[in-house]
Write an enzyme that holds these catalytic residues in place. Structure first.
Site, short mmCIF file in Angstrom:
data_model
loop_
_atom_site.label_atom_id
_atom_site.label_comp_id
_atom_site.label_asym_id
_atom_site.label_seq_id
_atom_site.Cartn_x
_atom_site.Cartn_y
_atom_site.Cartn_z
N HIS A 81 -11.76 33.80 -27.82
CA HIS A 81 -11.64 32.42 -27.34
C HIS A 81 -12.86 31.87 -26.63
CE1 HIS A 81 -7.54 33.31 -28.29
NE2 HIS A 81 -7.29 33.94 -27.16
N ASP A 247 -10.75 41.49 -29.83
CA ASP A 247 -10.52 42.78 -29.17
C ASP A 247 -9.14 43.37 -29.46
OD1 ASP A 247 -9.29 40.78 -27.66
OD2 ASP A 247 -10.21 41.37 -25.76
#
Length: 496
Positions: A81, A247
């Protein structure tokens, strides 16, 4: 011996794991810290990530006793993000706003009103919270118009490191993958492309298609490492570079999570995820249906506050982590009448409450230190389990293994509370660095020209049960938690 490298660039640090390219055996790892951030404003300079990557590679090579020429493939997974803004010369315009920066709440609210929350969810699989990149772009235009005017390339954290690996401003390739792109708010994994109309709501005058990275398949190469970068990083010149991933998406690969299995990730944030053949669409905004790193989907919920909650309570009680665990495990049940902590310390993402604060409810003159310690662990887990129940309500199967990973997975108290709250046996794997390990799986797949799912299954780590439910009844405490968590009375009380 050929070696592949997986990189995990998180909020707190960069970790590099080196694995045997043929067997998947972990040879060594290295880690370098990042400067701390302090939400709701959470920023880091991308140059810091690169410096940490260089340092972590040096540590990993020393630990594994491998030469630079042995490292023949690299892939990067990183925090999602974040906005890395580059100008026309490839210079970073300003520090990156990270996933846990919630200053774009007003901009996200405005965009949601224009697009319609249900309509946006139906396009991308998620109702974007303030953390998503689209909000940061709108924030940049509203608050820093000169920086927005200079914007020429929009990258995510893992995109930036991949760009640097392949040459940076001297010919680096701006690419991403569908897992990380699906957390921007302007990429639709179900449709397989960017939604330029959403970006046009931020600024219709920008040539957005020219500013966005190319979205690569999970097993596709992003390029190779040029000689100058190879010398700086300590890898072979022309080492192949993978497309990278987000991740949590890489973690699912590193853990070998299959359909029906799910993971509790106890790190800076709290994440519950599983894998799915198909996307889901949750109009409440609780469940995010992002793409995974294998060509499928990764339904998940993400809370903003996890291990830092227990860090904070340990500090307030004046104890270290080991003592906090002992206190929590020694707490008596109290017939479900002990205190409950709503752990929205820095606002919250799930539910979308960026202006909220933490709340300790049910405290009395008889409250013990043990109960306060247990409330810290329970407050984190009850919030995550509430999201898990929403996933199950949507028909997502969660009948397989429950894995716990992240820094909190080493905590006996976290393990026991997850087992007690969920009523499930808790397992951990032998994968010590699942995110970096998953990135290494992708690097091996690209090196071999193989499907990443095949390498994932070949290298899947063994797991073992570390906690069983104790039989503690959470029905009453869960209800107390839900009622306290739904109270919005503090959302504006401590804000200007």
């Amino acid at each position: 011996m050929p070696v592949v490298a997986g990189v995990d660039s998180s909020t707190q640090s960069t970790t590099v794991v080196l694995r045997d390219a043929d067997t998947g055996a972990t040879l060594g790892s290295g880690r370098a810290p990042h400067s701390p951030t302090f939400p709701p404003v959470s920023e880091q300079h991308p140059h810091e990530w690169w410096d940490a990557t260089v340092a972590a590679f040096a540590g990993a090579r020393a630990a594994a006793s491998v030469r630079p020429d042995d490292i023949v493939a690299v892939s990067v997974a990183a925090q999602c993000h974040g906005l890395v803004p580059l100008d026309a010369k490839g210079a970073v315009i300003r520090p990156a706003k990270l996933w846990n920066d919630t200053t774009a709440a007003a901009e996200i609210a405005g965009l949601t009103e224009q697009i319609g929350g249900d309509a946006w969810t139906d396009r991308i699989g998620t109702l974007p919270p303030p953390s998503f990149t689209i909000g940061k772009l709108a924030w940049l235009k509203a608050h820093e118009p000169e920086n927005f005017a200079a914007l020429a390339t929009v990258l995510l954290p893992h995109d930036y490191l991949t760009w640097r690996l392949t040459g940076g401003a001297q010919g680096g390739r701006a690419v991403t993958d569908r897992s990380d792109a699906s957390g921007t708010g302007y990429y639709s994994a179900p449709e397989g492309g960017y939604i330029i109309s959403v970006l046009d709501l931020v600024d219709a005058g920008k040539d957005w298609p020219a500013m966005l990275p190319e979205v690569l398949d999970a097993s596709a190469p992003a390029g190779t490492v040029p000689s100058a970068v190879a010398a700086e990083l300590g890898v072979r010149t022309d080492a192949v570079v993978g497309a990278g991933a987000g991740d949590q998406h890489a973690s699912a690969v590193g853990l070998g999570v299959g359909p029906g299995e799910f993971a509790y990730v106890l790190g800076t944030s709290g994440v519950v995820f599983t894998t799915s053949e198909n996307p889901v669409f949750d109009h409440t905004g609780i469940v995010n249906s992002v793409a995974d790193a294998t060509g499928r989907y990764l339904p998940l919920i993400c809370t903003l506050n996890a291990a830092k909650v227990t860090d904070t309570v340990a500090r307030l009680l004046g104890v270290d982590h080991a003592a906090l665990e002992r206190l929590a495990l020694a707490a008596t049940d109290g017939a479900g009448l002990r205190p409950v902590l709503v752990s929205y310390l820095d606002g919250e993402r799930t539910p979308n409450r960026p202006r909220s604060r933490g709340l300790l409810a049910g405290i009395s003159s008889e409250t013990s230190r043990e109960e306060l310690a247990l409330a810290a662990f329970e407050g984190v887990v009850l919030g995550m389990e509430r999201g898990q129940r929403r996933m199950q309500q949507m028909g997502i199967p969660l009948d397989g293994r429950l894995l716990v990973t992240g820094g909190g997975a080493a905590s006996a108290a976290y393990r026991q509370v997850v087992a007690d709250v969920t009523g499930r046996a808790v397992e951990v794997t032998d994968a010590q660095d699942a995110v970096a390990g998953g990135a290494a799986v992708q690097a091996a797949a690209v090196l071999r020209g193989a499907d990443i799912r095949a390498v994932r299954d070949e290298w899947a780590p063994a797991s073992r049960v570390v906690a069983e439910p104790s039989g503690r009844d959470y029905s009453r405490l869960r209800d107390t938690y839900t009622r306290a968590a739904d109270w919005t009375g503090l959302d504006d009380a401590f804000n200007d």
